[in-house]
Write a protein that holds these residues in place. Structure first.
Motif, PDB file in Angstrom:
ATOM      1  N   ARG A   1      74.356  50.361  20.001  1.00 39.63           N
ATOM      2  CA  ARG A   1      75.794  50.564  19.884  1.00 39.63           C
ATOM      3  C   ARG A   1      76.194  51.964  20.269  1.00 39.63           C
ATOM      4  O   ARG A   1      77.125  52.171  21.028  1.00 39.63           O
ATOM      5  CB  ARG A   1      76.199  50.386  18.417  1.00 39.63           C
ATOM      6  CG  ARG A   1      76.615  49.030  18.046  1.00 39.63           C
ATOM      7  CD  ARG A   1      76.850  49.047  16.573  1.00 39.63           C
ATOM      8  NE  ARG A   1      78.285  49.086  16.335  1.00 39.63           N
ATOM      9  CZ  ARG A   1      78.933  48.070  15.805  1.00 39.63           C
ATOM     10  NH1 ARG A   1      78.301  46.990  15.449  1.00 39.63           N
ATOM     11  NH2 ARG A   1      80.222  48.132  15.632  1.00 39.63           N
TER      12      ARG A   1
ATOM     13  N   VAL B   1      86.566  41.058  28.037  1.00 41.77           N
ATOM     14  CA  VAL B   1      85.170  40.924  27.629  1.00 41.77           C
ATOM     15  C   VAL B   1      85.154  40.287  26.242  1.00 41.77           C
ATOM     16  O   VAL B   1      85.687  40.850  25.292  1.00 41.77           O
ATOM     17  CB  VAL B   1      84.453  42.280  27.603  1.00 41.77           C
ATOM     18  CG1 VAL B   1      83.028  42.118  27.103  1.00 41.77           C
ATOM     19  CG2 VAL B   1      84.462  42.901  28.984  1.00 41.77           C
TER      20      VAL B   1
ATOM     21  N   ARG C   1      73.361  41.404  28.134  1.00 39.08           N
ATOM     22  CA  ARG C   1      74.417  40.412  28.382  1.00 39.08           C
ATOM     23  C   ARG C   1      75.783  41.061  28.258  1.00 39.08           C
ATOM     24  O   ARG C   1      76.690  40.810  29.047  1.00 39.08           O
ATOM     25  CB  ARG C   1      74.337  39.285  27.354  1.00 39.08           C
ATOM     26  CG  ARG C   1      73.255  38.311  27.686  1.00 39.08           C
ATOM     27  CD  ARG C   1      73.183  37.225  26.655  1.00 39.08           C
ATOM     28  NE  ARG C   1      71.788  36.857  26.477  1.00 39.08           N
ATOM     29  CZ  ARG C   1      71.344  36.026  25.564  1.00 39.08           C
ATOM     30  NH1 ARG C   1      72.179  35.467  24.719  1.00 39.08           N
ATOM     31  NH2 ARG C   1      70.077  35.749  25.484  1.00 39.08           N
ATOM     32  N   GLN C   2      75.914  41.891  27.227  1.00 39.27           N
ATOM     33  CA  GLN C   2      77.163  42.595  27.001  1.00 39.27           C
ATOM     34  C   GLN C   2      77.559  43.382  28.243  1.00 39.27           C
ATOM     35  O   GLN C   2      78.707  43.374  28.670  1.00 39.27           O
ATOM     36  CB  GLN C   2      76.953  43.539  25.813  1.00 39.27           C
ATOM     37  CG  GLN C   2      78.174  44.262  25.394  1.00 39.27           C
ATOM     38  CD  GLN C   2      79.221  43.301  24.942  1.00 39.27           C
ATOM     39  OE1 GLN C   2      79.028  42.581  23.973  1.00 39.27           O
ATOM     40  NE2 GLN C   2      80.326  43.240  25.642  1.00 39.27           N
ATOM     41  N   ARG C   3      76.579  44.042  28.829  1.00 37.37           N
ATOM     42  CA  ARG C   3      76.883  44.877  29.986  1.00 37.37           C
ATOM     43  C   ARG C   3      77.184  44.034  31.214  1.00 37.37           C
ATOM     44  O   ARG C   3      78.020  44.410  32.031  1.00 37.37           O
ATOM     45  CB  ARG C   3      75.727  45.841  30.251  1.00 37.37           C
ATOM     46  CG  ARG C   3      75.749  46.973  29.228  1.00 37.37           C
ATOM     47  CD  ARG C   3      74.659  47.962  29.478  1.00 37.37           C
ATOM     48  NE  ARG C   3      73.437  47.581  28.810  1.00 37.37           N
ATOM     49  CZ  ARG C   3      72.282  48.213  28.983  1.00 37.37           C
ATOM     50  NH1 ARG C   3      72.214  49.224  29.827  1.00 37.37           N
ATOM     51  NH2 ARG C   3      71.214  47.826  28.325  1.00 37.37           N
TER      52      ARG C   3
ATOM     53  N   GLN D   1      83.867  38.598  22.701  1.00 35.23           N
ATOM     54  CA  GLN D   1      82.959  39.038  21.652  1.00 35.23           C
ATOM     55  C   GLN D   1      81.567  38.434  21.838  1.00 35.23           C
ATOM     56  O   GLN D   1      80.568  39.083  21.616  1.00 35.23           O
ATOM     57  CB  GLN D   1      83.542  38.623  20.311  1.00 35.23           C
ATOM     58  CG  GLN D   1      82.858  39.249  19.142  1.00 35.23           C
ATOM     59  CD  GLN D   1      83.632  39.021  17.856  1.00 35.23           C
ATOM     60  OE1 GLN D   1      84.734  38.482  17.867  1.00 35.23           O
ATOM     61  NE2 GLN D   1      83.060  39.437  16.761  1.00 35.23           N
ATOM     62  N   HIS D   2      81.537  37.158  22.258  1.00 38.94           N
ATOM     63  CA  HIS D   2      80.233  36.526  22.456  1.00 38.94           C
ATOM     64  C   HIS D   2      79.905  36.391  23.941  1.00 38.94           C
ATOM     65  O   HIS D   2      79.304  35.418  24.367  1.00 38.94           O
ATOM     66  CB  HIS D   2      80.189  35.179  21.743  1.00 38.94           C
ATOM     67  CG  HIS D   2      80.470  35.328  20.285  1.00 38.94           C
ATOM     68  ND1 HIS D   2      79.584  35.925  19.433  1.00 38.94           N
ATOM     69  CD2 HIS D   2      81.554  35.024  19.542  1.00 38.94           C
ATOM     70  CE1 HIS D   2      80.100  35.963  18.215  1.00 38.94           C
ATOM     71  NE2 HIS D   2      81.294  35.424  18.260  1.00 38.94           N
ATOM     72  N   TYR D   3      80.386  37.330  24.707  1.00 44.01           N
ATOM     73  CA  TYR D   3      80.072  37.488  26.141  1.00 44.01           C
ATOM     74  C   TYR D   3      80.644  36.400  27.028  1.00 44.01           C
ATOM     75  O   TYR D   3      81.175  36.691  28.081  1.00 44.01           O
ATOM     76  CB  TYR D   3      78.566  37.581  26.390  1.00 44.01           C
ATOM     77  CG  TYR D   3      77.791  38.337  25.327  1.00 44.01           C
ATOM     78  CD1 TYR D   3      78.244  39.569  24.872  1.00 44.01           C
ATOM     79  CD2 TYR D   3      76.631  37.823  24.772  1.00 44.01           C
ATOM     80  CE1 TYR D   3      77.564  40.270  23.893  1.00 44.01           C
ATOM     81  CE2 TYR D   3      75.935  38.523  23.794  1.00 44.01           C
ATOM     82  CZ  TYR D   3      76.417  39.742  23.356  1.00 44.01           C
ATOM     83  OH  TYR D   3      75.737  40.404  22.400  1.00 44.01           O
TER      84      TYR D   3
ATOM     85  N   PRO E   1      83.205  44.796  21.542  1.00 48.17           N
ATOM     86  CA  PRO E   1      82.181  44.771  22.589  1.00 48.17           C
ATOM     87  C   PRO E   1      80.778  45.038  22.064  1.00 48.17           C
ATOM     88  O   PRO E   1      79.810  44.559  22.629  1.00 48.17           O
ATOM     89  CB  PRO E   1      82.620  45.875  23.544  1.00 48.17           C
ATOM     90  CG  PRO E   1      83.550  46.740  22.772  1.00 48.17           C
ATOM     91  CD  PRO E   1      84.189  45.864  21.767  1.00 48.17           C
ATOM     92  N   PHE E   2      80.679  45.768  20.976  1.00 47.35           N
ATOM     93  CA  PHE E   2      79.333  46.103  20.512  1.00 47.35           C
ATOM     94  C   PHE E   2      79.024  45.442  19.189  1.00 47.35           C
ATOM     95  O   PHE E   2      78.087  45.821  18.494  1.00 47.35           O
ATOM     96  CB  PHE E   2      79.190  47.618  20.395  1.00 47.35           C
ATOM     97  CG  PHE E   2      79.747  48.349  21.573  1.00 47.35           C
ATOM     98  CD1 PHE E   2      79.369  47.980  22.853  1.00 47.35           C
ATOM     99  CD2 PHE E   2      80.673  49.360  21.413  1.00 47.35           C
ATOM    100  CE1 PHE E   2      79.888  48.633  23.953  1.00 47.35           C
ATOM    101  CE2 PHE E   2      81.200  50.009  22.511  1.00 47.35           C
ATOM    102  CZ  PHE E   2      80.805  49.648  23.784  1.00 47.35           C
TER     103      PHE E   2
END
Ligand SMILES: Nc1ncnc2c1ncn2[C@@H]1O[C@H](COP(=O)(O)OP(=O)(O)OP(=O)(O)O)[C@@H](O)[C@H]1O
Ligand SMILES: [Mg+2]
Lengths: 349, 283
Positions: free
Chosen positions: A172, A79, A142-144, A81-83, A163-164
């Motif tokens: 977070r 994953v 997006r992260q998820r 850092q910027h998705y 990730p956060f």
């Protein structure tokens, strides 16, 4: 899957981003890589994923040398850092991508892929957003999606780079708890990078503290917090005060007075004493103590921070006192750290 | 002329907090009107004086239809070829470092800079049956000069920079991490390029196609030398317009021009619609 990093060195144009890093990760563990910017966290993660090759050293997946495997074969979920989502694909297509590109013998049917995608969306609590495009999602969403996409391939190892990092404190904390739950539910070996110590200490089974391309300490949250093994870790994790001291015959001295601490294993010479500001006992009379004049005092939440001048104002340290403790008003305070460590001064050159 | 549309009584969606929307929109409209709309409406006006039946007769004249077919057909094929190879050229220029890269990069712009007649003459010499390429192709039974194939080649030459220069910056912007993400998910190089990278380029490719196509339809100078200009075979619409002009048949000339205008506008409109749809999605 166990991951073993063995004496790995990584140079970029001669610049060593990692120097001789070794790390054993047990199967199913949740590990945090913690360190200041530029300490080599991302580099280590990328080496494990196979996105970079080590200059020296080996990475083992189980008993197998991972360098025999291509990125594709390593089966790691990464994953970014910027998705790094695919922006021309819907959320569902993003998540299903890893299944869609499998060789036809191992590829699930279209319906099966769709089913898996919506299952994973449930898991990351984004049900119903299948048809959205990444541009139509918030940062946390997006992260998820990125996490769901990485988990779709049922990775042996899950790697998460900050990730956060880009999210606000509230989100977070939520995602942090939620990541822990997902980890416990799926049991993937997980390594995540962060430079937020609170995140690392709260979330991880073990924390790997890195600095300047080296691993400074590996341990549980308690271990790295209570028994830091280097001045760096003392300074980096939690709060610490330090004082220049002298060691003679196993006794610790400040200028010309012994302070009642013994360090028999240390050689004679200059050294530095480290302790936590709150981990001290106050003394009434001083035969073997650190004594100083109160220079400043401020209220921090439930305690009072007192700044002391030691040895005629050449050094300043902080200690923490209970609010309303009479010592805070006195001009002279004597104390002795309860938990501390003395590190010899590094030899120059 | 509208210079203060904000006061015109319509409601615009507030486009952004940056001021100057009214002024810049007013200016753009005025400018476009002056530069594009007035000359073009003059054209339509002129052909309108023709009357429907005459207009219809010219429009359905076999020579006109054939010329339009050739113009739009060859422009379409050339633009399609340019999309494929222009994208590859852009890819190579961005992704690989090799000696001479900068020279090639500069060369791409030559068709922009060269007077089109020069290009036409050069291509004709090259591809005529006695030229280098022509002599090579002749034994294979392939005739380039003085056929529609020649027109396509000229238009490919002219249109290449449009595709390369629109696609190139988008390739430069591609995030390395997106490719890496595809790889960690198990995609091989081929899948990464065709499933991840190229679809992301689609909006730029469509723009490049539109530009190359539009340019190809209107191209004159480079084509007339290599085309041979045989009526019904290799005569392009712009040339037919010139021929009509030389015959003082202004009505016919403007009629053909109006048809070209309408067709071009329609195609560009469609392309633009496709585009705004993809843009909206990708954000
Ligand atoms: N591709 C590269 N080329 C050259 N140097 C690099 C490259 N990648 C990383 N470095 C260098 O290696 C060092 C470690 O970088 P790395 O990205 O691993 O740091 P990090 O711990 O992830 O930092 P941050 O918290 O800022 O992300 C840095 O000094 C960086 O400049
Ligand atoms: Mg990093």
């Amino acid at each position: 899957m166990e991951v073993r990093v063995s004496n790995v060195r990584k140079e970029f144009d001669r610049f060593p981003a990692l120097r001789d890093v070794s790390l054993d990760i047990r199967s199913g563990e949740l590990i945090a890589l913690l360190g200041p910017s530029g300490s080599g966290k991302t580099t280590l993660l990328r080496l494990i994923a196979g996105l970079e090759r080590p200059t020296r050293g080996t990475i083992f997946f189980g008993d197998e040398d991972a360098s025999n495997r291509t990125i594709q074969e390593r089966n790691v979920g990464f994953v970014f850092q910027h998705y790094a989502l695919f922006r021309h694909m819907t959320v569902a297509d993003n998540i299903g991508f890893g299944l869609k590109v499998r060789p036809s013998a191992k590829r699930p049917t279209k319906a099966e892929i769709r089913r898996r995608a919506s299952e994973l969306l449930d898991l990351v609590q984004l049900s119903g957003l299948e048809k959205r495009y990444p541009a139509q999602l918030s940062g946390g969403q997006r992260q998820r999606v990125a996490l769901a996409r990485a988990m779709a391939i049922e990775p042996k190892v899950l790697l998460l780079d900050e990730p956060f990092g880009a999210l606000d404190a509230q989100v977070r904390r939520e995602l942090r708890r939620w990541l822990r739950e997902i980890h416990d539910a799926t049991g993937h070996t997980t390594i995540f990078v962060t430079h937020d110590q609170e995140e690392a200490l709260e979330l991880a089974d073990r924390v790997v503290v890195m600095s300047q391309g080296r691993i400074e300490q590996i341990g549980t949250a308690d271990e790295v917090y209570d028994t830091p093994n280097s001045p760096f870790v003392y300074g980096f994790i939690g709060e610490s005060s330090s004082l220049p001291v002298k060691v003679e015959d196993g006794q610790v001295w400040i200028s010309d007075r012994p302070i009642g601490l013994t360090a028999p294993e240390l050689p004679d010479g200059e050294a530095t004493l480290y302790f936590r500001p709150h981990d001290i006992e106050l003394l009434d009379e001083c035969n073997g103590c650190i004594a100083g004049t109160v220079a400043a005092s401020r209220r921090v939440a439930g305690t009072r921070r007192v700044e002391l001048e030691i040895g005629g104002g050449r050094e300043r340290i902080e200690i923490e006192l209970p609010v309303g403790h009479p010592a805070a008003q006195k001009s002279r305070v004597a104390f002795r750290p309860k938990r501390w460590k003395v590190f010899p001064k590094p030899v120059e050159g | 002329m509208t210079t203060a549309p904000a006061k015109a009584g319509w409601r615009f969606r507030q486009p952004s907090v940056i001021p100057g929307f009214g002024l810049t929109l007013g200016f753009s409209l005025a400018y476009l009107t002056l530069i594009i709309l007035i000359p073009l409406s003059g054209l339509v006006w002129r052909s309108a004086s023709l009357g429907w039946s005459d207009f219809f007769a010219i429009a359905t004249d076999r020579r006109t239809v054939k010329a339009l077919e050739i113009s739009f057909g060859t422009a379409f094929i050339a633009a399609a070829i340019n999309v494929v190879f222009g994208t590859i050229v852009a890819w190579v220029l961005v992704r690989y470092r090799f000696p001479g890269r900068r020279v090639i990069d500069a060369m791409v712009d030559l068709p922009f800079a060269l007077p089109t007649a020069v290009a036409g003459i050069a291509l004709t010499t090259l591809y005529s049956p006695k030229g280098w390429m022509g002599a090579l192709l002749a034994p294979l039974g392939i005739k380039v000069a003085y056929t529609p194939l020649g027109i396509v080649i000229a238009l490919v030459f002219i249109g290449l920079p449009f595709v390369v220069r629109t696609v190139q910056p988008i390739i430069e912007e591609i995030d390395k991490e997106v490719e890496e993400a595809a790889a960690t998910l198990g995609a091989n190089r081929f899948q990464t390029i065709f499933l991840v990278l190229f679809p992301g380029l689609a909006p730029a490719v469509v723009t490049g196609f539109a530009l190359a196509f539009a340019r190809g339809v209107g191209e004159y100078g480079s084509v007339i030398f290599i085309a041979g200009n045989l009526p019904y075979v290799s005569e392009i619409a712009p040339l037919l317009i010139v021929i009509r002009l030389e015959e003082y048949d202004y009505a016919a000339a403007t009629a053909i021009a109006t048809i070209m205008l309408a067709l071009s506008f329609l195609m560009l409109l469609v392309i633009n619609l496709i585009q705004s749809r993809t843009r909206k999605r990708y954000g």
